[in-house]
Structure formats: structure tokens, C-alpha cells
Enzyme design. Sequence first.
Site, short mmCIF file in Angstrom:
data_model
loop_
_atom_site.label_atom_id
_atom_site.label_comp_id
_atom_site.label_asym_id
_atom_site.label_seq_id
_atom_site.Cartn_x
_atom_site.Cartn_y
_atom_site.Cartn_z
N GLU A 140 -5.42 6.68 7.97
CA GLU A 140 -4.68 7.93 7.92
C GLU A 140 -5.67 9.05 7.64
O GLU A 140 -6.44 8.96 6.68
CB GLU A 140 -3.64 7.86 6.80
N GLU B 110 0.85 -1.19 0.00
CA GLU B 110 0.00 0.00 0.00
C GLU B 110 0.88 1.24 0.00
O GLU B 110 2.06 1.15 0.27
CB GLU B 110 -0.88 0.02 1.26
N LYS C 6 7.93 -0.14 6.64
CA LYS C 6 7.68 1.05 5.83
C LYS C 6 8.89 1.27 4.95
O LYS C 6 10.03 1.09 5.38
CB LYS C 6 7.39 2.27 6.71
N LYS D 168 2.17 4.79 1.59
CA LYS D 168 2.29 5.32 2.95
C LYS D 168 1.89 6.78 2.90
O LYS D 168 2.55 7.60 2.27
CB LYS D 168 3.74 5.18 3.43
N ARG E 241 -2.54 8.97 16.76
CA ARG E 241 -1.52 8.01 17.18
C ARG E 241 -0.88 8.40 18.49
O ARG E 241 -0.39 7.56 19.24
CB ARG E 241 -0.47 7.88 16.09
N ARG F 204 -2.07 9.54 11.58
CA ARG F 204 -2.56 8.18 11.84
C ARG F 204 -3.64 8.27 12.90
O ARG F 204 -3.48 8.96 13.91
CB ARG F 204 -1.39 7.33 12.35
N ARG G 93 7.17 -3.18 15.76
CA ARG G 93 7.73 -4.54 15.68
C ARG G 93 8.40 -4.74 14.34
O ARG G 93 7.98 -4.16 13.34
CB ARG G 93 6.62 -5.59 15.78
#
Lengths: 538, 346
Positions: free
Chosen positions: A276, A226, A402, A228, A248, A233, A396
Amino acid sequence: MRAFSELFTNIDQTASTNEKIDALVSYFATADEQDAIWCVALLSGRAPRRTVKTSELWEWSGELSGLPVWLQAESYHIVGDLAETISLLLPSHHTNHDYSLHQIIHDLIDLKGKDDAERKKYITHMWQQFNKQELFVFNKFITGGFRMGVSDKIIIKALAKHYNIDENIVAHRLSGGWEARGNTLNALLSNEDGTTDISRPYPFYLAYPLETAPEELGDVSEWQIERKYDGIRGQIIIRNNTLFVWSRGEDLMTEKFVEFHNLVNMLPDGIVIDGEILPMKDGIYLPFHVMQTRIGRKNVTKKTLQDAPLVMVCYDILEHDGVDVRHLSMQERRAILENVINDARSRNNNLPLLLSPVLECNTWQEVTEERTRSRDNHCEGLMLKKKDSEYKTGRRRGDWWKWKVDPLSIDGVMLYAQRGHGRRADLYTDFTFAVWDGDELVPFCKAYSGLTDKEMLQVDAWIKKNTLDKFGPVRSVTPTLVFEIGFEGINPSPRHKSGVALRFPRILRWRQDKTAKEANTKADLMELLNIYGIGKSE
Amino acid sequence: MVTFDNCGIYCAQAGIYIDPWKPVDKAIITHAHSDHAHAGMGTYIAHEHAIPVMRFRLGADIRAQSLAYDEMITINGVKISLHPAGHIWGSSQVRLEYKGEIWVVSGDYKLRHDGISTPFEPVKCHSFITESTFGLPIYNFPPIEEVHGDINDWWTKNKEEGKNSIIAAYSLGKAQRVLTHLDTSIGNIYTHGAVDNINKIYIDTIGTLPHTQRIDSSVNRKEIKGAMIIAPPSALDTPWMRTLQPYKLGICSGWMQLRGTRRRRGADRGFVLSDHADWDQLNTAVKETGAERIYVTHGYKSIYAKWLSTNYGLDATEVETLYTGESEDNNTDTQTKLAQDNESIQ
């Protein structure tokens, strides 16, 4: 307070995650219930709002220490931290009385309604109750920004260990907004406090930057690709027919996002969507600075709504029909998400939600090409998500990556230097850079990260030897050093002399091979602005 | 009577420099740290305990005249004597008297007793030259006994965890001072060669130190367990140090008072232990001299001079010296990072 102050010292004195966890666990083992929940609140950035002004702190501490204002100011420039400076300037005391942590915090909160004399009396009295370390911690309570090298992950691990509860559950229960006052960790973690339950977001799953060639991730068909997006966020939550929008940073921002208020009537109940939030007009995303001005506004006017209408580009679903679906695979969650969004869209033409498109790539080569088109789409790069991945908590490695585009860059000349803060206090580490406009140097950005520790010391020593003038903590230097500045985006800005504002500027490297004359020009900046800076709609 | 030129602090009447940084004919040296005792002087005059270290560092063949504290010599009518500065063993303040006018050049000093240096003695004078390394009110050092206790507690804890304790301390002065206050019942003490060299001089010229073992090729590193190791800061991040793993690192320095410096230096523990005067000590020292003219050298010069003039009404001037290794005022900070193993600048 003494125990908390010792906890602070123990954590401050180690870089080891395990030792930090152990220190927290042993604090929880003996701490008063109300102290323990405040400890977690403070460490996780839930400190109460400030009730004492900086100017008052300087004035009152000056009276106690007998030091003139100018000397306090000089001290602050060297220390780089208000709370620490004041704790060092005040005489320290040794009293046997130990104040409870929660009582202190409650007293500080309650200062809000008090008059100046009462507030001063309380603060100056307390200043005479503590040793240096406790003074520092107490001042941190007042000034906020209570960071002590403890990540949410560490708190979660420590609580999971102490209460013997699964980390994911702890993470979820700790997220969102909750009250520490009158609450206990037991109640919060066992979900018995009930007060804020329906608004509670899930901890965001965050990706690390891709560190290898994408080919090393294996078969491209196992990955969902996808874009970014360059927005905010957020999580949209609808429970009990009530809408909550979280950022976020775990700020509840429901009120700011007027566009979403009607979602309660458009989406099924018991749903949590991750995506987003972006400004979009006539089907085209607007650049981030449009969003920034929108977020900064206290009141959302009709005009801002017209100029920068917000949508959420949705990429994940975490709760469906009131059930936590994070353990399902990305692929399964995606199917649910598509159903929900398409269904809602079929009934509401003006649904402010979009699906984040999945890019169809058959080879990593195609993925690589898509990445180069990121800026054309006002995107920062790509997201690579393993199709069989569950939705995890926190940052993680492994399943989500990304893959940002390389930053834009320009070579600037250092004009000003300022002392840093915290770990970098008393070193000149914050720089202002300029580009040439004819014979004149025009400042275009400030940046402070990117140099190695060794370079930082070299540059610091150079600055001290090449200072032209000093204004408080700032020095102007002979324009000599050239640095390559990287940034994610460029936008017009009437507030800056150079006419541009850069997004996320940082130092890519010190160009010791270049002289000041060889730095870039304002015309070069304008060219970048023309290519990347203007929203597609304009 | 005393002037400052590009070689150092100069007394023209006696034709003698104090702590010069360029070769001159005659030099009085306040103490043997390398930013004060440079090579190449025709004759050195220093305290009797400083000279053995100077011979070790600058060459056995230097021409040196040793003085005891309070012993007076006269050069061309200038009465010159040395007085304890309390900075390190053998450190002196230099008193110069000519036709009733008295100057004191204090070099580096501290007022607190470290247990091995001859304690600082205030000397009355008309003009006083003072350092200002910690010349800001944020520097208020904790009681020395408290820090010694912390070091021993830290060692004990590390030992229980099966780790060595490495203390980074300047090999001349700080190292012996730390050693003296270690609780030898906790475990074995080892030294880096640079520290051991100076220890030997101390033992030869002054007195005893706790038993230590030099870490050289004959020492099996596997036998070093739960030990205390004293090393100069220049040994940090070297292969030598990596052979001592697992260890915890503690740094002893006045700069450790600031949280930012502590964290930047990457030490597990910062112990606020300095051979310089903190804010209160500086003010006490200045007041006790009774001097009306104060010359402020290396450290937070401009700030401290301003404080002395505005708060005490003294005639205070900042003076450029090379003791900081930099020409800017109000910055002692480069010492913290660049001058690796000496808090008092290279």
C-alpha cells in the site's frame, strides 16, 4: 464492426456469466486477429485516448440531425449517456459495407494529428455507415468508458477457453500495459510480443468483505492478521534493473513516485512486491486526502515531497530472484518478504519500504479489539489472510477477507436531486445532503448509492412531486427527507461550504422515522472532524 | 369551447367530459385503459369495441352509448364523432365541432399499423390535444415487422435451449397485438388469466386470435416447455411466474429503446414495441391536423410544446392532466416503474 456490435448486443442482453463467456468465445473463433485483440483491449479498459471533443460531437450530430442544441441537451438528460444519446438522435442507415473493427480504432487514433475539417469529415461520414446499434458502439469508441458488463474475470475465462491456456497465465499476460495495435492475442498470450514483458505486473489478489463472525473462520492461529491501510494499492517491480510502479487500476505510475526511484539500487533484481502506497511523515501515516492532492499533481515539487513523502507498506512478495512465488504459502512468502526488506533496510537507512506489521492475536476477541483501534492508526480495518494461502488472482472468497470498521455516520437532509447515469438514467438518484447550521441548511456531501430499487422509485416519485426549482438536470426539493449517510473518513476542505470533505459517502438508510428538524448539525460534523479528521502529526 | 379542469377535459357547450378522472354526469372515453376510463360516470360514450372491455372492468351495469367511427351525434349544437386513434382496438380520437370551430382530443394514439387496431386517421381541426409520452427525438421506434421477427427468433432460440419465453405485455391491447404476430409453428402459446380474460372479449367482439391456453390450476406446469407465455407486467416477480421456470423474460415497450431502462427492468430482452407514437409519428400527426393551437398532455410536455412552438411556429401549450399520475412536467419516467402494467400510465 458488425460482428463486434453483435457481440456487444449479445452480452448486453444477458446477465449470465456463462452466456457472456460463450458469446466472447464464439466471437474469438471467427474474428480477425487484430479485431480480437482490440476487442480484449476495449473490454479491459484499454481504449485509446479520446481524439474528439464532446462539444464537437454535439455540434456535428446537430448538423446531421437538424435538431437544436437545447433539444439535444434535454435528450441527453433523459438518456444519461453521451454515446447513446447521439446514436439515438442521428438518423440510422443500412449499408452493406462492413468496416473492420481495428481499422476504425486505428482511424480514430490517427485523428489526433488531423485538422478539424478532416476529423469532422471522418466522423460524420462514419455516422452515416451504421445502424443504431453499431452507431452506439462506434460512439462508445469515441467517448471512451467502454463498459459493457464484462469483468476481467469473464475475459480471462473466455480467452482461457478459446486458447486452452490456464486462467492464471492468461490473467498475468493480460495485466499491465500492452499495445493492441500491431499485436495479436496469440503473441500476447504466448508471451512472444516481448515488448512490455519486463514491466508486467501480476493481477492483484483482492479480498471480499468478511460476511460472518470471525470465529467462523476457524482457529485464529491459522490466520495472519494485518491492518488494512488507506492508501493506494500498488506493485513495485524491479526487473533488468528497471523500476515499475503499478497501481491497482493497472496504471503505470512510476513517474509519480519519485521516492521509489532509487529502489533499483536498494533491492535485489527480479522482484515484485505488493503493498500500500501511503504518505508518511516522522513515522506517522498522513490521512488519505494528503495522498490525493499529491497524486493529482502533474509535477511533484520539492514542497510536496517534503509535505507528503510516500512509502510503501509491503505485505506480500510475488516474484523473487526472477521466479514467480505466488504458489508458495502466505507464511513462506512472508518469510521471504521479511528477509528482503530487513536486508535492504540494514544497508539503507532511508529505505522507503516498511513491512506491514503482523498483529499478534491469540484469540478472535483480541482481533476484534484490534479492529476497533483501526481509526487511531489511520486504517480502514483489518485484513485476515490464511497462513497457508497462495496468492490468487482477482477477487476471491475463502482465504483472504477484509474486515472494515463500521463507517462513521451522520443524518442529512436531502436538498438537491439529480438524474443518474447508465442504469439509473431518467431516475433521480444522485442526491445532495445538508446539515443544520442554525436555521440554515448547509450542503455537506453528495451520495448516490445505498437505496434499494424500491426505495429509489419511491424517492424518485417523491422528488417529482416536491420540486421547488429546476436547474438543468438538477432539482431542488423541499427539505423533508432524512437519510443516514455513512462515510469512511472526514477531512477539512476549504472548497466545501460545510468545511469538510467526506471519504466514500453513501446512503446507509432512509430515516423515514425522522423529520428534517431532527437531522444532524454542522457542529456534529465538526466534532467528527476533530476526532477523526486530523493526522496524528498535527 | 374545450377547457381543462380538475375533473378532466371539458366541453361546456355540450356539458360533457372527455376521459374524466373524477365522476361526472356524461363522459366520452377515448379508450378502455384504466387511466382514461375511470369508474363512476353517469353515462359513458365510447367506440362500440371499447364498451365490452369497459363493462368487464368497470361493471356490467354501466350506462353506455356506443358509437361507430365517423358516426355523428349532436349535443346542444356540438357535433361529436369518434375517429380511429390506432392506439388499441376500439381507441378513438374525439372530434368536437361547434359553430365551425373544430377540436380533436386524441387520447393515446399511434400512426403505425399494429395489425389489429383500426389504423389512425388524421382529422383536420383548429385545436389539437396530443399526448407526448415519447415526445423526444431519442424515441424512434424500429419497423414493427423487424420487432415481430425478433420476438419469434428469440422464442425459437429459447425453445432450443429448453426454456420458456415470457413476454410481459399489457393485457389490453399490447397482448393481443403481440399474439397476432407470433409464429404459431414454433410452439405452444399460454396466457396469464388477466390476458385470457381480455382475449375472450376480443374474440367475442372482433375476431380471431391464435390458439392459446390459459394457465390455471388444471394445467400441469411440467407440460409447459419451450412455450410462449403472455403475461401482464404485474405478474413479474410473482410466485406464479416462478412456476414457469426455466424461462427468459422479454418486455415489450417503447421505453425499451433506452439501454438504461432495459437494464433496470431486469428483462433478458427488451423489445421496442409501443402503442404510442414516437417522435416522428407525433410530429406527423400534429402537422396533418392542420391545427394552429396544440395542447400537449402527458409525457415530455414542456419539451414537446417548446419544440412545436419554436420549430413549427405553432401555438403550443402544455396541459396538466392526471393521465400521468404525476404533476411534474417533462417526466414520463415514473410510468416505467410505478405504473407497472400500462405504458400509458395508470
